[in-house]
Motif scaffolding. Structure first.
Motif, PDB file in Angstrom:
ATOM      1  N   VAL A 164       9.104   2.098   2.211  1.00  0.00           N
ATOM      2  CA  VAL A 164       8.626   0.708   2.297  1.00  0.00           C
ATOM      3  C   VAL A 164       9.798  -0.245   2.124  1.00  0.00           C
ATOM      4  CG1 VAL A 164       7.221  -1.035   1.135  1.00  0.00           C
ATOM      5  CG2 VAL A 164       6.304   1.250   1.481  1.00  0.00           C
ATOM      6  N   ARG A 165       9.815  -1.279   2.954  1.00  0.00           N
ATOM      7  CA  ARG A 165      10.786  -2.360   2.819  1.00  0.00           C
ATOM      8  C   ARG A 165      10.065  -3.582   2.248  1.00  0.00           C
ATOM      9  NH1 ARG A 165      11.517  -0.354   7.809  1.00  0.00           N
ATOM     10  NH2 ARG A 165      10.563  -2.162   8.763  1.00  0.00           N
ATOM     11  N   HIS A 166      10.566  -4.082   1.131  1.00  0.00           N
ATOM     12  CA  HIS A 166      10.031  -5.306   0.522  1.00  0.00           C
ATOM     13  C   HIS A 166      10.819  -6.453   1.142  1.00  0.00           C
ATOM     14  CE1 HIS A 166       8.539  -7.218  -3.506  1.00  0.00           C
ATOM     15  NE2 HIS A 166       8.303  -8.000  -2.469  1.00  0.00           N
ATOM     16  N   LEU A 167      10.162  -7.254   1.976  1.00  0.00           N
ATOM     17  CA  LEU A 167      10.835  -8.223   2.835  1.00  0.00           C
ATOM     18  C   LEU A 167      10.882  -9.649   2.320  1.00  0.00           C
ATOM     19  CD1 LEU A 167       9.084  -7.027   6.115  1.00  0.00           C
ATOM     20  CD2 LEU A 167      11.402  -6.437   5.350  1.00  0.00           C
ATOM     21  N   ARG A 168       9.940 -10.000   1.443  1.00  0.00           N
ATOM     22  CA  ARG A 168       9.790 -11.414   1.080  1.00  0.00           C
ATOM     23  C   ARG A 168       9.277 -11.516  -0.348  1.00  0.00           C
ATOM     24  NH1 ARG A 168       8.882 -16.289   3.869  1.00  0.00           N
ATOM     25  NH2 ARG A 168       7.238 -17.599   3.014  1.00  0.00           N
ATOM     26  N   ALA A 169       9.838 -12.442  -1.112  1.00  0.00           N
ATOM     27  CA  ALA A 169       9.391 -12.661  -2.487  1.00  0.00           C
ATOM     28  C   ALA A 169       8.065 -13.409  -2.512  1.00  0.00           C
ATOM     29  CB  ALA A 169      10.447 -13.455  -3.255  1.00  0.00           C
ATOM     30  N   THR A 170       7.254 -13.077  -3.511  1.00  0.00           N
ATOM     31  CA  THR A 170       5.986 -13.772  -3.729  1.00  0.00           C
ATOM     32  C   THR A 170       5.917 -14.152  -5.200  1.00  0.00           C
ATOM     33  OG1 THR A 170       4.965 -12.332  -2.062  1.00  0.00           O
ATOM     34  CG2 THR A 170       3.481 -13.638  -3.453  1.00  0.00           C
ATOM     35  N   GLY A 171       5.736 -15.440  -5.465  1.00  0.00           N
ATOM     36  CA  GLY A 171       5.695 -15.921  -6.838  1.00  0.00           C
ATOM     37  C   GLY A 171       4.328 -15.762  -7.472  1.00  0.00           C
ATOM     38  N   VAL A 172       4.286 -16.011  -8.772  1.00  0.00           N
ATOM     39  CA  VAL A 172       3.030 -15.982  -9.524  1.00  0.00           C
ATOM     40  C   VAL A 172       2.058 -16.976  -8.905  1.00  0.00           C
ATOM     41  CG1 VAL A 172       1.976 -16.457 -11.773  1.00  0.00           C
ATOM     42  CG2 VAL A 172       4.151 -15.224 -11.648  1.00  0.00           C
ATOM     43  N   GLY A 173       0.826 -16.533  -8.701  1.00  0.00           N
ATOM     44  CA  GLY A 173      -0.195 -17.359  -8.066  1.00  0.00           C
ATOM     45  C   GLY A 173      -0.302 -17.105  -6.571  1.00  0.00           C
ATOM     46  N   GLY A 174       0.708 -16.466  -5.999  1.00  0.00           N
ATOM     47  CA  GLY A 174       0.665 -16.137  -4.578  1.00  0.00           C
ATOM     48  C   GLY A 174      -0.336 -15.028  -4.297  1.00  0.00           C
ATOM     49  N   VAL A 175      -0.810 -14.997  -3.078  1.00  0.00           N
ATOM     50  CA  VAL A 175      -1.796 -13.996  -2.663  1.00  0.00           C
ATOM     51  C   VAL A 175      -1.130 -13.033  -1.692  1.00  0.00           C
ATOM     52  CG1 VAL A 175      -3.962 -13.644  -1.414  1.00  0.00           C
ATOM     53  CG2 VAL A 175      -3.728 -15.558  -3.012  1.00  0.00           C
ATOM     54  N   VAL A 176      -1.420 -11.740  -1.885  1.00  0.00           N
ATOM     55  CA  VAL A 176      -0.886 -10.707  -1.004  1.00  0.00           C
ATOM     56  C   VAL A 176      -2.047  -9.829  -0.541  1.00  0.00           C
ATOM     57  CG1 VAL A 176       0.646  -8.696  -0.840  1.00  0.00           C
ATOM     58  CG2 VAL A 176       1.344 -10.696  -2.182  1.00  0.00           C
ATOM     59  N   GLU A 177      -2.136  -9.656   0.765  1.00  0.00           N
ATOM     60  CA  GLU A 177      -3.146  -8.781   1.376  1.00  0.00           C
ATOM     61  C   GLU A 177      -2.431  -7.510   1.825  1.00  0.00           C
ATOM     62  OE1 GLU A 177      -6.974  -7.784   2.680  1.00  0.00           O
ATOM     63  OE2 GLU A 177      -6.469  -9.739   1.830  1.00  0.00           O
ATOM     64  N   VAL A 178      -2.887  -6.349   1.306  1.00  0.00           N
ATOM     65  CA  VAL A 178      -2.271  -5.080   1.679  1.00  0.00           C
ATOM     66  C   VAL A 178      -3.240  -4.284   2.543  1.00  0.00           C
ATOM     67  CG1 VAL A 178      -0.755  -4.980  -0.330  1.00  0.00           C
ATOM     68  CG2 VAL A 178      -2.996  -3.915  -0.449  1.00  0.00           C
ATOM     69  N   THR A 179      -2.684  -3.597   3.547  1.00  0.00           N
ATOM     70  CA  THR A 179      -3.500  -2.790   4.438  1.00  0.00           C
ATOM     71  C   THR A 179      -2.814  -1.462   4.713  1.00  0.00           C
ATOM     72  OG1 THR A 179      -2.465  -3.796   6.388  1.00  0.00           O
ATOM     73  CG2 THR A 179      -4.535  -4.780   5.619  1.00  0.00           C
ATOM     74  N   ALA A 180      -3.637  -0.471   5.010  1.00  0.00           N
ATOM     75  CA  ALA A 180      -3.165   0.840   5.446  1.00  0.00           C
ATOM     76  C   ALA A 180      -3.944   1.183   6.707  1.00  0.00           C
ATOM     77  CB  ALA A 180      -3.399   1.886   4.371  1.00  0.00           C
ATOM     78  N   GLU A 181      -3.225   1.421   7.792  1.00  0.00           N
ATOM     79  CA  GLU A 181      -3.877   1.788   9.045  1.00  0.00           C
ATOM     80  C   GLU A 181      -4.419   3.209   8.934  1.00  0.00           C
ATOM     81  OE1 GLU A 181      -1.234   1.257  12.333  1.00  0.00           O
ATOM     82  OE2 GLU A 181      -0.832  -0.828  11.819  1.00  0.00           O
ATOM     83  N   PRO A 182      -5.395   3.573   9.774  1.00  0.00           N
ATOM     84  CA  PRO A 182      -5.841   4.969   9.777  1.00  0.00           C
ATOM     85  C   PRO A 182      -4.628   5.890   9.972  1.00  0.00           C
ATOM     86  CG  PRO A 182      -7.318   3.634  11.089  1.00  0.00           C
ATOM     87  CD  PRO A 182      -6.141   2.761  10.722  1.00  0.00           C
ATOM     88  N   PRO A 183      -4.620   7.027   9.282  1.00  0.00           N
ATOM     89  CA  PRO A 183      -3.412   7.847   9.263  1.00  0.00           C
ATOM     90  C   PRO A 183      -3.195   8.677  10.523  1.00  0.00           C
ATOM     91  CG  PRO A 183      -5.141   8.972   8.094  1.00  0.00           C
ATOM     92  CD  PRO A 183      -5.683   7.606   8.462  1.00  0.00           C
ATOM     93  N   THR A 184      -1.952   9.059  10.685  1.00  0.00           N
ATOM     94  CA  THR A 184      -1.594  10.142  11.587  1.00  0.00           C
ATOM     95  C   THR A 184      -1.793  11.411  10.766  1.00  0.00           C
ATOM     96  OG1 THR A 184       0.043   8.779  12.703  1.00  0.00           O
ATOM     97  CG2 THR A 184       0.267  11.163  12.939  1.00  0.00           C
TER      98      THR A 184
END
Length: 116
Positions: A56-76
């Motif tokens: 995984v590459r962490h690309l962008r900082a997110t501060g306290v109070g920020g919202v992050v939506e995480v997803t996982a595509e159906p697997p291979t």
């Protein structure tokens, strides 16, 4: 899966840095949780999946109070190996992280019995 960054999620809190932004280890845990959920259709009763590799590459900082939506595509699927493409985006739609996570399907009882 939607997460709001709290003080407990920061690099300072988890010991991975000294700035009050979303910690990479916490972000990876959220991404792994998404893969665990996405793996459910591929596990039968008595079986589970365990994480084996994270790219995984962490690309962008997110501060306290920020919202992050995480997803996982159906697997291979390759035998017992499940490879998920994962992604995290912030509230403005900007990419926070992207990559792949591997999980392997195991017999839960045998796996736990083999622990030291």
């Amino acid at each position: 899966m939607r997460h709001e960054v709290t003080d407990d999620d920061t690099a300072v809190a988890v010991g991975s840095g000294d700035v009050p932004v979303l910690a990479t280890p916490r972000l990876i845990a959220w991404l792994e949780a998404a893969t665990l959920r996405a793996a459910e259709p591929f596990t039968e009763p008595g079986r589970t999946s365990v994480g084996t590799e994270v790219r995984v590459r962490h690309l962008r900082a997110t501060g306290v109070g920020g919202v992050v939506e995480v997803t996982a595509e159906p697997p291979t699927v390759s035998g017992r190996l499940l490879t998920f493409v994962v992604r995290a985006v912030d509230g403005s739609g900007e990419a926070v992280a992207e990559g792949e996570i591997d999980r392997v399907v195991v017999d839960r009882r045998r796996f736990v019995a083999g622990l030291p």
